[in-house]
Design a protein around this motif. Structure first.
Motif, PDB file in Angstrom:
ATOM      1  N   ALA A 313       0.858  -0.082 -20.043  1.00  0.00           N
ATOM      2  CA  ALA A 313       1.219  -1.177 -19.142  1.00  0.00           C
ATOM      3  C   ALA A 313       0.174  -1.325 -18.038  1.00  0.00           C
ATOM      4  O   ALA A 313      -0.662  -0.444 -17.811  1.00  0.00           O
ATOM      5  CB  ALA A 313       2.595  -0.926 -18.544  1.00  0.00           C
ATOM      6  N   ARG A 314       0.255  -2.457 -17.335  1.00  0.00           N
ATOM      7  CA  ARG A 314      -0.700  -2.756 -16.280  1.00  0.00           C
ATOM      8  C   ARG A 314      -0.025  -2.761 -14.910  1.00  0.00           C
ATOM      9  O   ARG A 314       1.102  -3.235 -14.757  1.00  0.00           O
ATOM     10  CB  ARG A 314      -1.345  -4.127 -16.512  1.00  0.00           C
ATOM     11  CG  ARG A 314      -1.947  -4.338 -17.875  1.00  0.00           C
ATOM     12  CD  ARG A 314      -3.082  -3.395 -18.185  1.00  0.00           C
ATOM     13  NE  ARG A 314      -4.235  -3.534 -17.300  1.00  0.00           N
ATOM     14  CZ  ARG A 314      -5.425  -2.984 -17.554  1.00  0.00           C
ATOM     15  NH1 ARG A 314      -5.608  -2.272 -18.665  1.00  0.00           N
ATOM     16  NH2 ARG A 314      -6.425  -3.144 -16.707  1.00  0.00           N
ATOM     17  N   LEU A 315      -0.745  -2.242 -13.931  1.00  0.00           N
ATOM     18  CA  LEU A 315      -0.339  -2.302 -12.530  1.00  0.00           C
ATOM     19  C   LEU A 315      -1.214  -3.353 -11.857  1.00  0.00           C
ATOM     20  O   LEU A 315      -2.445  -3.253 -11.878  1.00  0.00           O
ATOM     21  CB  LEU A 315      -0.522  -0.937 -11.868  1.00  0.00           C
ATOM     22  CG  LEU A 315      -0.162  -0.822 -10.384  1.00  0.00           C
ATOM     23  CD1 LEU A 315       1.323  -1.085 -10.161  1.00  0.00           C
ATOM     24  CD2 LEU A 315      -0.545   0.559  -9.849  1.00  0.00           C
ATOM     25  N   ILE A 316      -0.588  -4.371 -11.265  1.00  0.00           N
ATOM     26  CA  ILE A 316      -1.319  -5.481 -10.650  1.00  0.00           C
ATOM     27  C   ILE A 316      -1.247  -5.319  -9.141  1.00  0.00           C
ATOM     28  O   ILE A 316      -0.155  -5.230  -8.563  1.00  0.00           O
ATOM     29  CB  ILE A 316      -0.742  -6.846 -11.096  1.00  0.00           C
ATOM     30  CG1 ILE A 316      -1.139  -7.158 -12.542  1.00  0.00           C
ATOM     31  CG2 ILE A 316      -1.253  -7.957 -10.203  1.00  0.00           C
ATOM     32  CD1 ILE A 316      -0.343  -6.483 -13.593  1.00  0.00           C
ATOM     33  N   LEU A 317      -2.419  -5.284  -8.493  1.00  0.00           N
ATOM     34  CA  LEU A 317      -2.496  -4.980  -7.068  1.00  0.00           C
ATOM     35  C   LEU A 317      -3.338  -6.006  -6.319  1.00  0.00           C
ATOM     36  O   LEU A 317      -4.237  -6.632  -6.885  1.00  0.00           O
ATOM     37  CB  LEU A 317      -3.103  -3.588  -6.855  1.00  0.00           C
ATOM     38  CG  LEU A 317      -2.367  -2.405  -7.477  1.00  0.00           C
ATOM     39  CD1 LEU A 317      -3.132  -1.114  -7.219  1.00  0.00           C
ATOM     40  CD2 LEU A 317      -0.949  -2.301  -6.945  1.00  0.00           C
ATOM     41  N   ASN A 318      -3.055  -6.106  -5.022  1.00  0.00           N
ATOM     42  CA  ASN A 318      -3.766  -6.993  -4.106  1.00  0.00           C
ATOM     43  C   ASN A 318      -5.007  -6.269  -3.588  1.00  0.00           C
ATOM     44  O   ASN A 318      -4.904  -5.324  -2.806  1.00  0.00           O
ATOM     45  CB  ASN A 318      -2.824  -7.367  -2.958  1.00  0.00           C
ATOM     46  CG  ASN A 318      -3.422  -8.362  -2.000  1.00  0.00           C
ATOM     47  OD1 ASN A 318      -4.622  -8.628  -2.017  1.00  0.00           O
ATOM     48  ND2 ASN A 318      -2.582  -8.920  -1.140  1.00  0.00           N
ATOM     49  N   ALA A 319      -6.172  -6.720  -4.008  1.00  0.00           N
ATOM     50  CA  ALA A 319      -7.415  -6.052  -3.620  1.00  0.00           C
ATOM     51  C   ALA A 319      -7.751  -6.253  -2.151  1.00  0.00           C
ATOM     52  O   ALA A 319      -8.618  -5.548  -1.614  1.00  0.00           O
ATOM     53  CB  ALA A 319      -8.570  -6.554  -4.486  1.00  0.00           C
ATOM     54  N   ASP A 320      -7.092  -7.201  -1.479  1.00  0.00           N
ATOM     55  CA  ASP A 320      -7.339  -7.423  -0.056  1.00  0.00           C
ATOM     56  C   ASP A 320      -6.542  -6.466   0.823  1.00  0.00           C
ATOM     57  O   ASP A 320      -6.696  -6.487   2.049  1.00  0.00           O
ATOM     58  CB  ASP A 320      -6.997  -8.866   0.323  1.00  0.00           C
ATOM     59  CG  ASP A 320      -7.901  -9.867  -0.370  1.00  0.00           C
ATOM     60  OD1 ASP A 320      -9.065  -9.516  -0.651  1.00  0.00           O
ATOM     61  OD2 ASP A 320      -7.441 -10.993  -0.646  1.00  0.00           O
ATOM     62  N   ASP A 321      -5.693  -5.652   0.213  1.00  0.00           N
ATOM     63  CA  ASP A 321      -4.900  -4.681   0.966  1.00  0.00           C
ATOM     64  C   ASP A 321      -5.592  -3.323   0.894  1.00  0.00           C
ATOM     65  O   ASP A 321      -5.675  -2.724  -0.181  1.00  0.00           O
ATOM     66  CB  ASP A 321      -3.485  -4.592   0.378  1.00  0.00           C
ATOM     67  CG  ASP A 321      -2.549  -3.783   1.252  1.00  0.00           C
ATOM     68  OD1 ASP A 321      -2.846  -2.593   1.491  1.00  0.00           O
ATOM     69  OD2 ASP A 321      -1.533  -4.329   1.704  1.00  0.00           O
ATOM     70  N   PRO A 322      -6.097  -2.809   2.014  1.00  0.00           N
ATOM     71  CA  PRO A 322      -6.868  -1.553   1.963  1.00  0.00           C
ATOM     72  C   PRO A 322      -6.055  -0.366   1.467  1.00  0.00           C
ATOM     73  O   PRO A 322      -6.608   0.543   0.830  1.00  0.00           O
ATOM     74  CB  PRO A 322      -7.326  -1.357   3.416  1.00  0.00           C
ATOM     75  CG  PRO A 322      -6.420  -2.216   4.246  1.00  0.00           C
ATOM     76  CD  PRO A 322      -6.042  -3.371   3.380  1.00  0.00           C
ATOM     77  N   LEU A 323      -4.762  -0.352   1.737  1.00  0.00           N
ATOM     78  CA  LEU A 323      -3.948   0.775   1.286  1.00  0.00           C
ATOM     79  C   LEU A 323      -3.751   0.748  -0.225  1.00  0.00           C
ATOM     80  O   LEU A 323      -3.733   1.800  -0.879  1.00  0.00           O
ATOM     81  CB  LEU A 323      -2.599   0.763   1.998  1.00  0.00           C
ATOM     82  CG  LEU A 323      -2.663   1.115   3.486  1.00  0.00           C
ATOM     83  CD1 LEU A 323      -1.345   0.798   4.167  1.00  0.00           C
ATOM     84  CD2 LEU A 323      -3.017   2.583   3.675  1.00  0.00           C
TER      85      LEU A 323
END
Length: 574
Positions: A313-323
């Motif tokens: 499966a894939r985890l989709i993340l916001n690259a603009d969030d440093p954490l």
């Protein structure tokens, strides 16, 4: 009479993957100073209980310190979680040499022989070896297994098979379900969505994309349970029970699960075979609950969703969030990224990437770029003035792509979703009332409120500003006052304080508004510009009565019933 000092405030089962472990167990929230000697004794007594009960030697005992004390977690067999809570409480009280509380039939601190005998009896009454064996097999196969206090189910939608616990024969447990279950013939796409802001909007957009692909789609969120866009139940269903309800619905062909932080911390994940998970962002909220005191700890809590994914499966993340950039890749190896800023240097070669290039959404897969349309043309973006909604569209689009939705259908939903108020009720709705600009939204934390006010001022830079302000009672004073600090930055001409009926959560009526009022006055806010009302609808009406043509009204409304009443009021007034 001296009041008894209690050394822990909560003891609960974690029925799925959780903040501490990918395995179930029990956690106790110890209060105050927790010494290393006391923890060593707690571990020793836990191990004595495990040895007596013949639990796996690999079960872990985990201590997680926090500002209020420490969380004490023990892994345990899935069918013995009530016994595990009793063992945890007994071990902690015995380690402190103080029997703080005791009820007949429960282990007594101070009498180890009797306590261990009581735990053995509890285990005999609770144990279900057949379920435990099957559960372990199902988990290894990443089968869609769900269980609660009432029943066990295997499968999703029409493939779902159910057995109620009431049928269990404790003396000779029968097999609940076949040991090697036949998995559903048709795959059922399932995604989880979490984050500090934008969860419900992202869930709704993703559900619309799955419907466009032809799936009969169920979703749960803070507003209720839904099937194909129609409400099945009203209320906050963003926890584990909401997930179980939509996955078990006989008509479900795809599911989108809003997965709130509170449910994950309180009970763990309900589902452990998802095809994708989205984390929208990390921002200040709910500090002090369940031992979460910092943004880093909040990021760790949100990323628990990775423990509910299938291996591919894939985890989709916001690259603009440093954490998320920092902690996301450690939580899961298969990560896709989206970015408003365009910085996706964190992406790996197998990552799908969604960026804004020259005002257009561009999806890059294996170095091939796919245009998804102009941001300004997406209704939900308010002509490009609402970047946080653009980010919500981006996250949902990446998940939809990974769940098999055609790019043409993704484009179609991006181009139409949000054109009608009913597409995304209660989240960033724009009205024009008697010449005034009116925005409603859910904005429930400082980051969300600041972004809402930025959008409002982009729409109407010069008009007089009216703002309603309130907060749920379970936030600490620092978080509540941070909302007032945000409001002060935008210098409202009218500020209407409100209670959040249904969200008092231990606070008295008027307590939160009074706290905000005093802070605003300390900051120099003009008292003549302050109003206060007990209900959200009254607060909205106060702003409407005050407004003149050219004004700007920003109306965060939180209770779902109030959202509907406010929407109806604004529709009539428009």
């Amino acid at each position: 009479m001296a009041q008894l000092s209690i050394s822990f405030e909560g003891s609960r089962r974690l029925t799925g993957p959780n903040l501490f472990s990918a395995r179930p167990g029990a956690v106790l929230e110890a209060l105050g100073s927790v010494t290393s000697d006391c923890l060593a004794r707690w571990r020793r007594y836990v191990q004595r209980g495990r040895d007596l009960l013949d639990w796996p030697a690999t079960d872990a005992s985990i201590v997680r310190p926090h500002n209020q004390g420490a969380s004490l977690f023990i892994e345990a067999p899935i069918d013995l979680l009530m016994t595990a809570t009793e063992l945890n409480e007994w071990a902690w009280q015995t380690a402190r040499s103080e029997a703080e509380m005791h009820a007949p039939g429960h282990p007594l601190a101070g009498d180890e022989t009797a306590a261990l005998a009581t735990l053995a009896r509890m285990q005999r009454e609770e144990a279900h070896p057949a379920f435990r064996r099957n559960y372990l097999r199902w988990r290894e196969q990443f089968a869609p297994i769900l269980f609660d206090d009432e029943s066990v189910t295997l499968g999703i939608g029409r493939e779902c098979r159910q057995v109620r616990w009431a049928t269990k024969d404790i003396s000779a447990p029968a097999e609940l379900l076949p040991a090697d279950p036949a998995l559903p013939l048709e795959p059922t796409p399932v995604a989880m969505v979490t984050g500090s802001n934008g969860k419900t909007t992202s869930v709704r957009v993703l559900a619309a994309m799955l419907r466009a692909q032809g799936f009969r789609t169920a979703h749960n969120c803070t507003d209720g349970l839904f099937l194909n866009g129609q409400r099945l139940a009203r209320g906050d269903y963003s926890g584990p029970q909401g997930a179980r309800d939509v996955l078990r619905h006989p008509q479900t062909e795809a599911a989108v699960l809003e997965t709130a932080r509170g449910g994950m911390l309180r009970r763990g994940l309900a589902f452990t075979a998802a095809d994708a998970a989205l984390v929208t962002n990390i921002s200040d909220d709910h500090f002090g609950e369940y031992g979460i005191d910092t943004l880093e700890e909040l990021a760790e809590a949100k990323l628990v969703v990775a423990r509910g994914l299938k291996p591919d499966a894939r985890l989709i993340l916001n690259a603009d969030d440093p954490l998320l950039r920092r902690y996301g890749p450690a939580a899961w190896s298969h990560v896709d990224w989206f970015s408003l800023s365009g910085d996706v240097s964190c992406a790996k070669s197998d990552s799908a990437v969604l960026q804004v290039r020259d005002g257009r959404l561009t999806l890059s897969i294996a170095e091939v770029a796919h245009d998804l349309g102009a941001v300004a043309d997406f209704p939900l973006s308010l002509g490009g003035l609402a970047p946080y909604n653009t980010a919500n569209l981006m996250g949902a689009s990446l998940v939809a792509y990974r769940l098999g939705v055609d790019l043409a259908r993704i484009r179609s939903v991006l181009a139409t979703f949000g054109a009608e108020h009913g597409d995304n009720p209660g989240r960033l709705q724009r009205y024009r009332v008697r010449g005034a600009d009116v925005l409603t939204d859910y904005a429930h934390n400082p980051d969300g409120l600041a972004k809402l006010l930025q959008v409002a001022r982009a729409i109407n830079p010069r008009g007089r500003l009216a703002l309603i302000l309130g907060q749920a009672g379970n936030r600490d004073n620092t978080e509540i006052l941070a909302l007032a600090d945000v409001a002060m930055r935008f210098r409202p001409d009218l500020l209407v304080l409100k209670d959040l009926q249904g969200y008092m959560r231990g606070r008295a009526f008027g307590e939160v508004p009074q706290l905000i009022r005093e802070h605003l006055l300390d900051l120099g806010f003009d008292a003549s510009r302050l109003r206060q009302h007990q209900t959200e609808l009254e607060a909205v009406q106060c702003c409407l009565d005050w407004a003149t043509p050219g004004d700007l009204l920003v109306l965060p409304v939180h209770a779902s019933t109030a959202q509907e009443a406010v929407a109806a009021l604004l529709e009539r007034a428009s």
